[in-house]
Design an enzyme around this catalytic site. Sequence first.
Site, PDB file in Angstrom:
ATOM      1  N   ARG A   1       0.840  -1.202   0.000  1.00 34.21           N
ATOM      2  CA  ARG A   1       0.000   0.000   0.000  1.00 34.21           C
ATOM      3  C   ARG A   1       0.874   1.249   0.000  1.00 34.21           C
ATOM      4  O   ARG A   1       2.087   1.175  -0.060  1.00 34.21           O
ATOM      5  CB  ARG A   1      -0.924  -0.023   1.216  1.00 34.21           C
ATOM      6  N   HIS A   2       0.221   2.404   0.057  1.00 41.17           N
ATOM      7  CA  HIS A   2       0.928   3.692  -0.020  1.00 41.17           C
ATOM      8  C   HIS A   2       0.486   4.568   1.142  1.00 41.17           C
ATOM      9  O   HIS A   2      -0.701   4.626   1.476  1.00 41.17           O
ATOM     10  CB  HIS A   2       0.597   4.367  -1.356  1.00 41.17           C
ATOM     11  N   ASP A   3       1.454   5.243   1.764  1.00 40.56           N
ATOM     12  CA  ASP A   3       1.156   6.093   2.915  1.00 40.56           C
ATOM     13  C   ASP A   3       0.202   7.230   2.600  1.00 40.56           C
ATOM     14  O   ASP A   3      -0.518   7.700   3.487  1.00 40.56           O
ATOM     15  CB  ASP A   3       2.466   6.699   3.450  1.00 40.56           C
ATOM     16  N   SER A   4       0.221   7.719   1.363  1.00 41.50           N
ATOM     17  CA  SER A   4      -0.509   8.937   1.035  1.00 41.50           C
ATOM     18  C   SER A   4      -1.686   8.730   0.093  1.00 41.50           C
ATOM     19  O   SER A   4      -2.600   9.557   0.062  1.00 41.50           O
ATOM     20  CB  SER A   4       0.446   9.960   0.393  1.00 41.50           C
TER      21      SER A   4
END
Length: 356
Positions: free
Chosen positions: A244-247
Amino acid sequence: MTSPHLTPPQPDGDPTGTGGPLHGTTVLDLTNFLSGPYCTQILADLGARVIKLEPPDGDSSRAIPPHFVAGDSAYYLGNNRSKESIAVDLKRPEGLKIAQDLIDRVDVVVENFRPGVCQRLGFDVEEIRRRRPELVWASISGFGQDGPWRDRPAYDLIVQALSGVMSLTGEPGRPSVRLGIPAGDLVAGMFAAIGVLAALADRARCGRGDQIDVAMLDCQLSMLSYQAVYSMIDGKAPQRQGSRHDSIPTYRSFVAGDGREFVVTANTERMWRELCAALELDGLVDDPRFDSAGSRLKNKEALWHLLESAFARRPAAEWVARLAARRVPAALIKTVPEAIADAREAGREMVLDLGH
């Protein structure tokens, strides 16, 4: 042992047949294992003649199992193509004389000894560069030629751990995971190649070479990119994200109805709307929980539940095709053999048949 005569490079050292931008440049490769050989392989691919000096029992990577071709490890072959190689015992005066003679005739020297080893072997780099100011000398080490950690041994796994890279890799709530590729070594080799190219360009301008100091840890720290900036701004340690991606909550992998994994990178408002349309979830566009990038990030767990349920309705290849039709980037997660087969079919010469 006698000093080798420098003959012109052989045609089969240039698989593309173009000569390359570094044609006419000679590199002495005093490296071992991975970071240094990867650097000099890049230089060889660019057309340089690379002469690799190995100890009498060879580069230590020649013996790495499990795969061997004509007695050499596939690991070694994967990082030493297009090079010439001679066995030289640098601990014997005649071996040292061969190396010194070559140093006096090449354009670039690349070494990845631990700091201080060159001096002990008899290579006084400062004196060599005073005598040959046009020489480019590149050193790759774990922690650099100076600083409090200069004498520590370093391997890929060590610098992945110390740099914070491993702390970001793996699934949330699970132990840290080593990257699937040896990024600590490979990135250091790439930065060293960049440094050599910059030094050669500068030498063409002013006639002087340079001394390049590449530390594996420094290179890994530079790869932290925005994660380091986030940490310096909010004072917190970024956590493992898995795939996944933090942002961007719509920038991640999913499992389709056939069990195949694929990734979606819907990172603009247009892509978000098209993603909803492809999933037949148009109502999400105006849902106040998801109507902006900030709201989607705030409510990512609820959003992921809806997306995961929707993606479970069709096979992965069908989702990739449907999303591509709406200009939403998506891709199957390929195995290495699948990726290699795709590269062969693409015809961009990323996979070449070379003789050993």
